[in-house]
Design an enzyme around this catalytic site. Structure first.
Site, PDB file in Angstrom:
ATOM      1  N   SER A 195     -42.674 -19.730 -32.644  1.00 11.71           N
ATOM      2  CA  SER A 195     -43.530 -19.999 -33.774  1.00 11.71           C
ATOM      3  C   SER A 195     -44.446 -18.843 -34.159  1.00 11.71           C
ATOM      4  O   SER A 195     -45.025 -18.862 -35.253  1.00 11.71           O
ATOM      5  CB  SER A 195     -44.374 -21.240 -33.488  1.00 11.71           C
ATOM      6  OG  SER A 195     -45.260 -21.002 -32.415  1.00 11.71           O
ATOM      7  N   LYS A 236     -52.664 -14.720 -34.560  1.00 12.73           N
ATOM      8  CA  LYS A 236     -51.946 -15.924 -34.999  1.00 12.73           C
ATOM      9  C   LYS A 236     -52.944 -16.948 -35.529  1.00 12.73           C
ATOM     10  O   LYS A 236     -54.046 -17.085 -34.981  1.00 12.73           O
ATOM     11  CB  LYS A 236     -51.158 -16.496 -33.818  1.00 12.73           C
ATOM     12  CG  LYS A 236     -50.221 -17.642 -34.153  1.00 12.73           C
ATOM     13  CD  LYS A 236     -49.401 -18.042 -32.918  1.00 12.73           C
ATOM     14  CE  LYS A 236     -48.431 -19.171 -33.204  1.00 12.73           C
ATOM     15  NZ  LYS A 236     -47.634 -19.536 -32.010  1.00 12.73           N
ATOM     16  N   SER A 268     -42.690 -19.245 -27.817  1.00 13.63           N
ATOM     17  CA  SER A 268     -43.150 -18.789 -29.128  1.00 13.63           C
ATOM     18  C   SER A 268     -43.708 -17.371 -29.210  1.00 13.63           C
ATOM     19  O   SER A 268     -43.953 -16.890 -30.309  1.00 13.63           O
ATOM     20  CB  SER A 268     -44.210 -19.748 -29.664  1.00 13.63           C
ATOM     21  OG  SER A 268     -43.570 -20.825 -30.280  1.00 13.63           O
TER      22      SER A 268
HETATM   23  N1  GLN Z   1     -39.829 -23.647 -30.222  1.00 10.79           N
HETATM   24  C1  GLN Z   1     -40.559 -24.445 -29.268  1.00 10.79           C
HETATM   25  C2  GLN Z   1     -41.076 -25.697 -29.941  1.00 10.79           C
HETATM   26  O1  GLN Z   1     -40.815 -25.866 -31.102  1.00 10.79           O
HETATM   27  C3  GLN Z   1     -41.669 -23.647 -28.648  1.00 10.79           C
HETATM   28  C4  GLN Z   1     -42.805 -23.461 -29.532  1.00 10.79           C
HETATM   29  C5  GLN Z   1     -43.923 -22.731 -28.902  1.00 10.79           C
HETATM   30  O2  GLN Z   1     -43.760 -22.052 -27.894  1.00 10.79           O
HETATM   31  N2  GLN Z   1     -45.098 -22.908 -29.476  1.00 10.79           N
HETATM   32  O3  GLN Z   1     -41.727 -26.499 -29.325  1.00 10.79           O
END
Ligand code: GLN
Length: 491
Positions: A153, A78, A177
């Site tokens: 994400s 990532k 994410s």
């Molecule tokens: N979807 C969640 C957010 O937007 C979690 C994102 C993540 O785990 N990085 O904060």
């Protein structure tokens, strides 16, 4: 079957017996990247030359009999995890040209194991999002249906693995994410216990919630990749001093007598009926395997999203203060003075969702509102953690859906942040409590889209979690399904 469709543990066998070389494997995966990437767009950057040199070194090690777990495996990382000498954008224009001079500890460990790093994967900007649509570069598409999101994400990592554009990948999980995109792309994703995997070199979003973890095609690969990256690191002060067990050894244990807890709050309003019935079938499968199913309660679940969306933005607003045009990345060079340089750099460099989080977080931390919002959220966070402590007095693992729905259409939730936030409803609690959570494939819905099953374990009980996930996976066989991605002929 093409090599790109195989798991790391299958490929490892072929590499060890020299049936294939690491270079041949890498070339096969890159051919797949060439054909699938125009449709899927999982990557922000590809590093073929470096990867080739790594594969050649892996072949030398394999020939010398000094291979480790991971040697020669084409890996995606990532784009918020630093790899020295390679752009680390974090999905943001503000870091579009940022090249870290050092490796994240997890990258160091992977490189020492001898993987080939295919490329850095697309993500929501600063990991804020659940669809990868918040990327400052491009949208990634779900390999099961190109009109749908891959989740986020870590959507690029999940899509790369599901499309065969990488054998396995690393993601990061602050509120879901890793698990949410794994569920939406039909693969396995694990968020480790807070403190098990070093965060050194991971660009910070919400430091008390962030963890790096594996995205893989099956549970065995997940155990192998976790084994490589787990362990204490003096460069991360929140990393825990603890021996790392042999995760693979847990997979052989049966789930006979394992107490599987079903939290009633995770099966309420908003849960899609097809997802519900798939998870209920999985629960029945556990009973068939000899596990004992018990109902548990996590009464503060209804406050979890509000708590998360105060704590995560509060930490983000502080962490992202460092992007000021002076030390990292983009700078507005037209600005007339220092203050307007700060403002214009941030105004131009950050996308809308990141700005929304910074404003939310700054507000929650500001004098006068701190007690009402941030401090209150911290108290509720403790209550959520205590809910889990009480539940784990009655059960060994907790079972739930990973997400309330399967993958949604690109654009469907982009205009409505609250809708997007709701897709994290079953995952954020796990980060707030610092627990390990895994998502495993649990069949398809009537449109052929993957469903994810989430298992949550006690702190540092990754072994037991993997054991429970493996037993289900082997019985259900859902991990054998592959995305029906039609792309131009390979090679
Ligand atoms: N979807 C969640 C957010 O937007 C979690 C994102 C993540 O785990 N990085 O904060």
């Amino acid at each position: 079957m093409s090599l790109f469709a195989l798991t790391a543990h299958e490929l490892q066998e072929k590499l060890k017996t020299r049936e294939i070389t690491a270079v041949e494997l890498l070339e096969d995966v890159y051919r797949r990247v060439d054909s699938a990437e125009p449709a899927v767009q999982a990557y922000i950057s590809l590093h073929q030359e470096k990867a080739l040199a790594q594969a050649e070194a892996a072949d030398d090690r394999l020939a010398a009999g000094s291979a480790a777990v991971g040697t020669g495996i084409p890996t995606a990382i990532k784009d918020n995890i630093s790899v020295a000498g390679v752009r680390n954008t974090c999905g943001s224009q503000i870091l579009a040209d940022y090249v870290p001079p050092y490796n994240a500890t997890v990258a160091e460990k992977l490189l020492a194991a001898g993987v080939s790093v295919i490329g850095k994967t697309n993500m929501d900007e600063f990991a804020m999002g659940s669809s990868t649509e918040n990327s400052g570069f491009h949208v990634t598409r779900n390999p099961w249906d190109l009109s749908k999101v891959p989740g986020g994400s870590s959507g690029g990592s999940a899509a790369a693995v599901a499309a065969g554009e990488a054998v396995w990948a690393l993601g990061s999980d602050t509120g879901g994410s890793i698990r949410q995109p794994a569920a939406l792309c039909g693969i396995v994703g694990l968020k480790p216990t807070y403190g098990l995997v070093s965060r050194y070199g991971l660009v910070a979003f919400a430091s008390s919630l962030d963890q790096i973890g594996p995205l893989t095609k099956d549970v065995t690969d997940c155990a192998l990749l976790l084994q490589i990256i787990a362990g204490h690191d003096h460069l991360d002060s929140s990393s825990v001093v603890r021996d790392v067990p042999d995760y693979l050894a847990f997979l052989r244990n049966s789930v006979q007598g394992l107490r599987v807890g079903v939290p009633k709050e995770y099966f309420g309003e908003g849960l899609n009926s097809e997802v519900r019935s798939a998870v209920e079938k999985a629960i029945a499968q556990y009973e068939d395997l000899g596990a004992e199913v018990v109902e548990v309660s996590l009464p503060h679940t209804e406050y979890a999203l509000s708590t998360y969306y105060l704590i995560a933005p509060a930490e983000a607003s502080s962490n992202l203060a460092r992007y000021d045009g002076v030390r990292y990345g983009y700078r507005d060079r037209e600005a007339k003075d220092t203050v307007s340089m700060f403002m214009q750099t941030r105004g131009q460099g950050f996308g809308a969702e990141v700005k929304r989080r910074i404003m939310l977080g700054t507000y929650a931390l500001s004098a006068g509102y701190y007690d009402a919002y941030y401090k209150k959220a911290q108290s509720v966070r403790t209550l959520i953690r205590q809910d889990f402590d009480q539940a784990f007095a009655q059960c060994d693992v907790i079972i739930s859906p990973t997400t309330p729905t399967t993958a949604f259409a690109i654009g469907e939730k982009a205009a409505e942040p609250m809708e997007m936030y709701l897709s994290d409803i079953y995952t954020v609690t796990v980060n707030l409590a610092g627990l390990p959570g895994i998502s495993v494939p649990c069949g398809l819905d009537s449109k052929g889209m993957p469903i994810g099953l989430q298992l949550i374990g006690r702190h540092f009980a990754e072994g037991q979690l993997l054991q429970a996930a493996y037993a289900y996976e082997q019985a259900a066989g859902s991990h054998l399904l592959r995305a029906p991605l039609e792309v131009k002929a390979n090679g």
